[in-house]
Design an enzyme around this catalytic site. Structure first.
Site, short mmCIF file in Angstrom:
data_model
loop_
_atom_site.label_atom_id
_atom_site.label_comp_id
_atom_site.label_asym_id
_atom_site.label_seq_id
_atom_site.Cartn_x
_atom_site.Cartn_y
_atom_site.Cartn_z
N ASN A 10 0.50 -0.74 -0.11
CA ASN A 10 -0.15 0.23 -0.31
C ASN A 10 1.13 1.71 -0.20
O ASN A 10 1.64 1.41 0.83
CB ASN A 10 -0.59 0.00 0.86
CG ASN A 10 -1.85 1.05 1.42
OD1 ASN A 10 -1.70 1.78 0.57
ND2 ASN A 10 -2.28 1.47 2.72
N TRP A 11 1.69 1.74 -1.05
CA TRP A 11 1.91 2.47 -1.56
C TRP A 11 1.65 4.41 -0.44
O TRP A 11 2.52 5.31 -1.21
CB TRP A 11 2.50 3.17 -2.89
CG TRP A 11 3.04 2.48 -3.62
CD1 TRP A 11 2.96 1.04 -3.68
CD2 TRP A 11 3.72 2.32 -4.80
NE1 TRP A 11 4.20 0.00 -4.04
CE2 TRP A 11 3.19 1.05 -4.77
CE3 TRP A 11 3.86 3.72 -5.81
CZ2 TRP A 11 4.60 1.14 -6.63
CZ3 TRP A 11 3.83 2.86 -6.81
CH2 TRP A 11 4.61 1.67 -7.40
N LYS A 12 0.37 4.75 -0.42
CA LYS A 12 -0.64 4.98 0.13
C LYS A 12 -0.10 6.44 -0.51
O LYS A 12 0.16 6.33 -1.99
CB LYS A 12 0.19 5.87 1.81
CG LYS A 12 -0.02 4.55 2.97
CD LYS A 12 -0.63 4.60 3.68
CE LYS A 12 -0.29 3.47 4.52
NZ LYS A 12 0.04 2.67 6.17
N HIS A 101 -9.29 1.27 4.47
CA HIS A 101 -8.11 1.25 5.78
C HIS A 101 -8.67 2.15 6.72
O HIS A 101 -9.86 3.11 6.93
CB HIS A 101 -7.51 2.03 5.02
CG HIS A 101 -5.86 1.73 5.24
ND1 HIS A 101 -5.53 2.33 6.26
CD2 HIS A 101 -4.44 0.68 4.61
CE1 HIS A 101 -3.65 2.77 7.05
NE2 HIS A 101 -3.64 1.38 6.19
N GLU A 103 -7.02 4.41 7.65
CA GLU A 103 -6.52 6.02 7.60
C GLU A 103 -7.86 6.67 7.10
O GLU A 103 -8.43 7.88 7.22
CB GLU A 103 -5.53 6.62 6.41
CG GLU A 103 -3.95 6.02 7.55
CD GLU A 103 -3.10 5.02 6.82
OE1 GLU A 103 -3.27 5.62 5.92
OE2 GLU A 103 -1.81 5.14 7.41
N GLU A 173 -5.09 -5.32 10.26
CA GLU A 173 -4.10 -3.50 10.13
C GLU A 173 -4.06 -3.50 12.39
O GLU A 173 -4.60 -1.91 11.80
CB GLU A 173 -3.86 -2.98 9.97
CG GLU A 173 -3.53 -3.40 8.42
CD GLU A 173 -3.40 -2.39 7.39
OE1 GLU A 173 -2.26 -2.55 6.48
OE2 GLU A 173 -3.46 -1.28 7.40
N GLY A 179 2.36 2.42 10.81
CA GLY A 179 3.98 3.48 10.46
C GLY A 179 4.53 4.43 11.82
O GLY A 179 5.05 5.16 11.75
N SER A 219 4.04 -1.59 10.62
CA SER A 219 5.47 -2.26 10.24
C SER A 219 5.94 -3.10 10.23
O SER A 219 7.09 -3.72 10.79
CB SER A 219 4.95 -1.25 12.05
OG SER A 219 5.24 -0.45 11.85
N GLY A 240 3.05 -1.08 4.28
CA GLY A 240 3.24 0.09 4.27
C GLY A 240 4.57 1.20 3.68
O GLY A 240 5.09 0.98 2.15
N GLY A 241 5.21 1.54 4.68
CA GLY A 241 6.47 2.43 4.75
C GLY A 241 7.45 1.01 3.25
O GLY A 241 7.84 1.88 2.49
P1 13P Z 1 3.30 0.32 7.71
O1 13P Z 1 3.76 -1.14 6.78
O2 13P Z 1 3.58 1.83 7.27
O3 13P Z 1 3.12 0.32 9.31
O4 13P Z 1 1.74 0.54 6.55
C1 13P Z 1 0.78 -0.63 7.28
C2 13P Z 1 -0.42 -0.48 6.04
O5 13P Z 1 -1.35 1.00 6.64
C3 13P Z 1 -0.43 -0.78 4.88
O6 13P Z 1 -2.02 -0.68 5.01
#
Ligand code: 13P
Length: 259
Positions: A10-12, A101, A103, A173, A179, A219, A240-241
């Site tokens: 997930n590149w966000k 998600h 967010e 998640e 993050g 993470s 994510g990251g």
């Molecule tokens: P991180 O891997 O950056 O913690 O993000 C997880 C995430 O929200 C994937 O959708």
């Protein structure tokens, strides 16, 4: 039947077009060179909407690499300026779409009921939803996380038929791990994944529940993926990251044990 192993990135809201295309092309090349299809790991790239069409053109057929969006609107079409519909995504086509998600729940007020509407539209179009659930820290500290996450899945998924549910991928998640660099322990992840699977089994039966891939997100990185993916009910990750670095993403995808 073995469950599908999936690592989704997930590149966000990261990477401009040029950066996004170079990340996608690096990941695709490494995957083709280093991840034999015999390992049965499916990769899903979820870039921002703007990049989807160009990334689609880079993905070779038959290599277990799929395209996903990060969201879609909950109505089929109409006067919703700035939004993107499931139908538009299908026309590219995308294979998967992340919905619910945390967010989006936090910053855009998305509820379990609204997520269910998105899910229905995606399934109608033949796009596989990656349904996200997970608790915030105060819920875990109050020790109500298992019930909370089960309730999220009840309210968004339990109207589906068994055949529809089999198209859904679930991503657990925990919000406190996203993050933050603070990963759930493998015991915490396994506890929740097993709980979710038992919850699905209560409604759909053990056989159906045993076919649903449940991914861990929060993470996840090359240093912890192996321990997480070794858990009996963890079928991969939503990253994510670490999905923004091609080498890290591929190393995570290589972290499955032979189970
Ligand atoms: P991180 O891997 O950056 O913690 O993000 C997880 C995430 O929200 C994937 O959708």
């Amino acid at each position: 039947m073995a469950r599908q192993k999936i690592v989704a990135g997930n590149w966000k809201m990261n990477k401009n077009m040029e950066e996004g295309l170079s990340l996608a092309s690096e990941v695709i090349h490494m995957a083709v060179d280093e991840l034999p299809s015999s390992q049965g790991v499916s990769l899903v790239l979820n870039p921002p909407f703007l990049h989807l069409s160009a990334v689609r053109k880079l993905i070779p057929a038959g290599k277990g690499i799929y395209l996903g969006a990060q969201n879609c609107h909950h109505k089929p079409s109409g006067a919703f300026t700035g939004e993107v519909s499931a139908e538009m995504l299908k026309s590219l086509p995308v294979d998967f779409t992340i919905i619910g998600h945390s967010e989006r729940r936090e910053y855009f007020g998305e509820t379990n009921a609204l997520v269910a509407e998105k899910l229905n539209l995606l399934l109608e179009k033949g796009i596989r939803p990656i349904f996200c659930c997970g608790e915030a820290l105060p819920i875990r500290e109050a020790d109500t996380h298992l019930a909370y996450v089960a309730q999220q899945s009840t309210e968004s998924l339990f109207h589906l038929t068994a055949e529809q549910l089999k198209q859904v991928v679930i991503a657990y998640e925990p919000i406190w791990a996203i993050g933050t660099g603070k990963t759930a322990t493998s015991a915490q992840a396994q506890e929740m994944h097993a709980h979710l699977r038992a919850h699905l089994a209560g409604k759909y039966g053990v056989e159906v529940a045993s076919e649903i891939s449940i991914l861990y997100g929060g993470s996840c990185n090359p240093a912890n993926a192996q321990e997480l993916f070794a858990c009996a009910d963890v079928d991969g990750g939503l990253i994510g990251g670490a999905s923004l670095k091609s080498r890290d993403f591929i190393e995570i995808a290589k972290s499955f044990p032979n189970k």
